[in-house]
Write a protein that holds these residues in place. Structure first.
Motif, PDB file in Angstrom:
ATOM      1  N   ALA A 104      40.921  36.609  36.048  1.00 31.01           N
ATOM      2  CA  ALA A 104      41.335  37.994  35.798  1.00 31.01           C
ATOM      3  C   ALA A 104      42.782  38.206  36.235  1.00 31.01           C
ATOM      4  CB  ALA A 104      40.423  38.955  36.546  1.00 31.01           C
ATOM      5  N   HIS A 105      43.501  39.049  35.501  1.00 32.05           N
ATOM      6  CA  HIS A 105      44.866  39.406  35.873  1.00 32.05           C
ATOM      7  C   HIS A 105      44.833  40.575  36.854  1.00 32.05           C
ATOM      8  CE1 HIS A 105      46.224  36.624  32.967  1.00 32.05           C
ATOM      9  NE2 HIS A 105      45.948  37.367  31.897  1.00 32.05           N
TER      10      HIS A 105
ATOM     11  N   THR B 150      44.734  33.840  44.073  1.00 28.76           N
ATOM     12  CA  THR B 150      45.454  34.336  42.906  1.00 28.76           C
ATOM     13  C   THR B 150      46.873  33.794  42.946  1.00 28.76           C
ATOM     14  OG1 THR B 150      45.924  36.333  41.598  1.00 28.76           O
ATOM     15  CG2 THR B 150      46.255  36.502  43.966  1.00 28.76           C
TER      16      THR B 150
ATOM     17  N   THR C  46      47.198  36.099  38.721  1.00 22.57           N
ATOM     18  CA  THR C  46      46.000  35.683  37.993  1.00 22.57           C
ATOM     19  C   THR C  46      45.033  35.003  38.950  1.00 22.57           C
ATOM     20  OG1 THR C  46      47.252  35.366  35.946  1.00 22.57           O
ATOM     21  CG2 THR C  46      45.097  34.310  36.088  1.00 22.57           C
TER      22      THR C  46
ATOM     23  N   TRP D 287      39.909  46.121  24.054  1.00 20.41           N
ATOM     24  CA  TRP D 287      39.140  45.009  24.596  1.00 20.41           C
ATOM     25  C   TRP D 287      39.087  43.872  23.587  1.00 20.41           C
ATOM     26  CZ3 TRP D 287      34.485  43.391  22.266  1.00 20.41           C
ATOM     27  CH2 TRP D 287      33.970  44.257  21.294  1.00 20.41           C
TER      28      TRP D 287
ATOM     29  N   TYR E 242      32.681  35.630  34.257  1.00 22.23           N
ATOM     30  CA  TYR E 242      33.870  36.275  34.815  1.00 22.23           C
ATOM     31  C   TYR E 242      34.675  36.970  33.717  1.00 22.23           C
ATOM     32  CZ  TYR E 242      32.974  33.254  38.870  1.00 22.23           C
ATOM     33  OH  TYR E 242      32.404  32.617  39.941  1.00 22.23           O
ATOM     34  N   GLN E 243      34.836  36.317  32.574  1.00 19.39           N
ATOM     35  CA  GLN E 243      35.621  36.909  31.501  1.00 19.39           C
ATOM     36  C   GLN E 243      34.918  38.119  30.900  1.00 19.39           C
ATOM     37  OE1 GLN E 243      37.563  34.483  28.645  1.00 19.39           O
ATOM     38  NE2 GLN E 243      38.016  32.830  30.072  1.00 19.39           N
TER      39      GLN E 243
ATOM     40  N   ALA F  73      35.468  41.045  33.211  1.00 16.67           N
ATOM     41  CA  ALA F  73      36.853  41.479  33.407  1.00 16.67           C
ATOM     42  C   ALA F  73      37.169  42.780  32.699  1.00 16.67           C
ATOM     43  CB  ALA F  73      37.804  40.375  32.945  1.00 16.67           C
ATOM     44  N   ASP F  74      36.551  43.034  31.538  1.00 19.99           N
ATOM     45  CA  ASP F  74      36.826  44.246  30.759  1.00 19.99           C
ATOM     46  C   ASP F  74      35.999  45.446  31.217  1.00 19.99           C
ATOM     47  OD1 ASP F  74      38.758  43.325  29.027  1.00 19.99           O
ATOM     48  OD2 ASP F  74      37.320  42.587  27.563  1.00 19.99           O
TER      49      ASP F  74
ATOM     50  N   ARG G 202      30.459  43.265  41.491  1.00 19.51           N
ATOM     51  CA  ARG G 202      31.496  42.262  41.244  1.00 19.51           C
ATOM     52  C   ARG G 202      31.492  41.205  42.345  1.00 19.51           C
ATOM     53  NH1 ARG G 202      35.293  43.681  37.398  1.00 19.51           N
ATOM     54  NH2 ARG G 202      36.945  42.461  38.386  1.00 19.51           N
TER      55      ARG G 202
ATOM     56  N   THR H  72      44.041  49.159  41.011  1.00 16.86           N
ATOM     57  CA  THR H  72      44.227  47.840  41.576  1.00 16.86           C
ATOM     58  C   THR H  72      45.287  47.828  42.667  1.00 16.86           C
ATOM     59  OG1 THR H  72      45.930  47.184  39.991  1.00 16.86           O
ATOM     60  CG2 THR H  72      43.642  46.792  39.364  1.00 16.86           C
TER      61      THR H  72
END
Length: 239
Positions: free
Chosen positions: A28-29, A82, A100, A162, A176-177, A180-181, A189, A233
């Motif tokens: 994830a970014h 990250t 990331t 998305w 995980y991907q 992420a959205d 999480r 974030t």
């Protein structure tokens, strides 16, 4: 992606820590607005290469009431490293950075004095091997989880907000991907981050996305678009 080459290391190592009131998942970014002096120094050390591989650890705080992390009891045991991707220094010395998520770790100790910022002693966390003969079951679970992700995103976002993970996404990375959205509670999480069985992780994310899509439908409400969530974030002040 979930556990890169460094994840094959044995023993323990140290890395800078960045406590947040959120959970970072591998791949994830993570955009961050850096304003505290100690994390400005961390960013300088990342940019200049003082910190190896431009990598640090993100660890979730157990409560939003924590203002100063000093011990293991204040944070979750499992975090995610990250890597710095972009850093823009602002005129007043603050930074806007993008990182990331890379690989999971277990936090063993916290040192509050070795550097201006927190430093953790960590060991790497890797997935358990997939059971023999589980490939077909994994593909079926992946299809079900992808369908749950589509239902959630169609309920929550506009089409352009998305994207689906590529078809060749490794099974170990897919959960995980998919997450992420999606706006999932911190505890959910964190549970995904801690799960070391890839098939169980897919099952868990499928259950969570199905639940959240049901909530959105029942409430006839949608969350803010992802582009407007950057502020969520940003780190709380730990002064």
């Amino acid at each position: 992606m979930a556990d890169g080459a460094a994840g094959d290391s044995t023993g323990t190592t140290t890395l800078p820590l960045f406590p947040l009131q959120s959970v970072l998942l591998p791949g994830a970014h993570l955009p961050l607005h850096i304003f505290e002096p100690r994390y400005r120094q961390l960013t300088v050390d990342l940019v200049t290469g003082t910190v190896p591989d431009q990598e640090f650890g993100v660890i979730a705080m157990r409560t939003s009431l924590t203002r100063e992390v000093t011990g293991l009891d204040q944070v979750h045991a499992i975090g995610c490293t990250t890597r710095l991707r972009e850093a823009k220094r602002l005129p007043d010395g603050r930074f806007d950075v993008v990182t990331t998520g890379r690989q999971r770790f277990r936090l063993l100790d916290i040192d509050c004095e070795a550097a201006p910022y927190l430093v953790g002693t960590i060991e790497w966390v890797t997935d358990a091997p997939m059971p023999r003969g589980s490939a077909e079951a994994g593909q079926r679970m992946a299809e079900v989880a992808r369908a749950a992700h589509r239902r959630y995103c169609r309920s929550a976002w506009e089409h352009d907000d998305w994207t689906e993970p590529p078809p060749d996404t490794p099974l170990a990375d897919l959960a995980y991907q998919l997450a992420a959205d999606c706006l999932l509670p911190l505890d959910d999480r964190q549970a995904l981050l801690e799960q070391t069985q890839p098939l169980r992780r897919l099952r868990d994310v499928c259950r969570l996305l199905t639940r959240e899509a049901g909530f959105l439908t029942a409430l006839r409400a949608v969350p803010a678009p992802p582009a407007e969530l950057t502020a969520l974030t940003r780190p709380a002040s730990l002064n």
